[in-house]
Design an enzyme around this catalytic site. Sequence first.
Site, PDB file in Angstrom:
ATOM      1  CG  ASP A 247      -1.868   1.082   1.327  1.00 55.93           C
ATOM      2  OD1 ASP A 247      -2.743   1.295   0.249  1.00 55.93           O
ATOM      3  OD2 ASP A 247      -1.459   2.001   2.333  1.00 55.93           O
ATOM      4  CD  GLU A 284      -1.872   3.004  -3.345  1.00 53.55           C
ATOM      5  OE1 GLU A 284      -3.014   3.436  -3.747  1.00 53.55           O
ATOM      6  OE2 GLU A 284      -1.832   2.378  -2.384  1.00 53.55           O
TER       7      GLU A 284
END
Length: 587
Positions: A247, A284
Site C-alpha cells: 500500500d 501502489e
Amino acid sequence: MHHFSVWVPRRHKVSVVVDGSTYPMQGPSSHGFWTADVEKAVHGSDYAFLLDDDPNPYPDPRSFWQPKDVHSFSRVLDHRNFAWTDEKFRAVPLPSAVVYEMHVGTFTPGGTLDSAIERLDYLCELGITHVELLPIASYEGNFSWGYDGVAPYAPDETVGGPDAVKRFVDACHSKGLAVILDVVYNHFGPAGNYTGQFGPYYTEKHKTPWGAAINFEEGGSDEVRRYFIDNALMWLRDYHFDGLRLDATHELIDRSALHFLEQLSREVEDLSASVGRCLVLIAENDLNDPRVVTSREANGYGMDAQWSDDFHHALFSLLANEQIGYFRDFGEIGQLAHTLKHVFLYDGRYSQYRQHSHGRQVLNLSYHKYLGFIQNHDQIGNRAKGERLEMIVGMRKAKLAAGVVFTAPFVPMIFMGEEWAADTPWMYFADFEAPELRKAVSEGRKKDFAHFGFGDDVPDPEDPQTFESSKLKWAELDEPKHHEMLRWYRDLIHLRRKTLSLNLGDMHRMDVEHSEESRWIRTDRGEIRTCMNFAETATAFALPPGSELLLSSAEAPDREPGGVVVPPLSMAVYRMPARPVTVEPPQ
C-alpha cells in the site's frame, strides 16, 4: 517450551505474563532485545508484556494471534500445526494474470474467509488467476477496510483468524488460484497501536497523511525495517501467499543507500529460491517513477509490478466527465491514448493539480510491469456514497471501459462485483470504539465531501448499516442486466487468454492512433486491432480486408468499404489477416 523475544531498546525492565504467571526477561541485548524461555508456554498460551513499572500488559508487536481484540493478550501460535495440501501448486505467471481484488468482509454474506471458499468455483469459471485480498491484519472493531491494522502479524478474527487464512489459501491453490495479500507498511491504525511503548517505530522528521512517518532511516531503523520485512516473509512462507501488494509505497520515506523496497525485493527473491515458488511484489505508488519496477541490477527497487493510476484516471474522466481533484489533470482522448502507449501520462510534464512537473518516462520496460483497471477499492470507496462505475456512467459506458481494460497492454485487475455491475455500493466503513474517534471519523467524512454539495447526506462510516449495505448480493446474478455484464467479462477474459497479441509486453509492438475531435482511439498489437469509440455518434474505423470481428461491447459494427462503423460509446476487437513475410533473396 516457547522462546519469547521482543525489541524494547529504551526500557529498563521487561517481563512476560504467560497464562497468568509472570516471568522476568533477560536484556537488553546490544540491539535492544529482551528474551525469555518459558517451559509452560505452548501453542494456545496467552501472553503479554510488562514494561518497566507500567502495570498495563501490552500485546506483542509481533503477535501471530489476537483472539479477543487488538488491546488484549496475544496468543502463542505454532505454524507447524496446519496440514497443507498445496505442495504441487505453482502460480500462473503474473504477466498472464487476471487479478480479482476482494474485501473478505463484504464478498459474501458471512464475511469470512471460510464463506469465501464457497465462491472459488465461480472465480475459476470467470477466468480469474489471482485473488488479491484487502488487508486482513488485526484492527479495532468488527468491520474495516483493513487499512487501519495495528497488529500486522495477526490475521483478524473477523475474517476467521490464522487457520482460516491458511484454509483459504490452501483451497485457492487446490483450484489453481494464486493469492496476493495487500499489506500496509506506511502507517498503523489510530486505535490499538502499542508499538510506541516498545521502541522508535516512528520518526517526527517526516510526515505522511496519517501523521509521523514510519522510521526507516534513523536510530533503531534496522529493527523497524526488520519488523516489516519479516512480516512480508511470514505471509509468503507461513501462509503460502503467492505475492504481496504494498500500500502507498510513496509514503515509505527512506533516504537510505539501500531503500526499504530494494531490501524487501532482495529478501523475497531469496525466499522464493528457498521455497521453490514464484513470489511477486506489487506496489501502489503515486510518483510515476519507473525505478519502482526496474530491476535491482539496473539500480531499481525490484518490484515485479505496480498499479497504473494514470490509465485509470484517463479512462474514468472520459467516461464520467468529472473534473474534481486529480481528475482535473485528465479528460482528453489523447491522454488516454498516451497512457495506452507510454503507461504514464505525467511522465515529466506539468500537472495543474499538483502544480509542478510530475513523473518520469517509462523506457524499455514491459507492459506486464503495470496493472490496469477501471475500478478498485479506492476509486469506489473513496466516493461519497461508494458508487460503482455502472451506477455513474451507465451500462454502455461500463462495458466500453471493461473492453478497454482487457485489451490494454497491462495486467488486468477487477474489483469484486464489477464483473456483474453489482448494484450494491462499496462505501468507507470503520468500527472504532472510542466515542471521540468515532465522532471524528464520521464528521471528517462529511467535511471531506461538503464542498461537493453533499452536506450531511454522506453515509456514516461508523454505522454498521454502511458496512452491511456494502456486501455483495449474489442473487443479482440471475437478473438480466447483471447476467449481460458477467457474460461480457467472461468473453473478455477468455479472449485475452487465448489471444497471443493481447498479451504482448513489448512497448515497441504497440501502435496507437486517436482523434480528439471525433473521440476515438485505435490500437494495433500484433494481429489485433481494437477500435474504441467514445463519441455519442457512430464512428468509422479503417480495417484491412479479411479482418474478423472477435468481440463487440454493443451491437456488431456495420461494414463499409475499407472498414467498419463502430456504434456510439462502444468498442470492437478484430483479428487482422496475417501480413505476408517478404524474404529478400541472397545477393
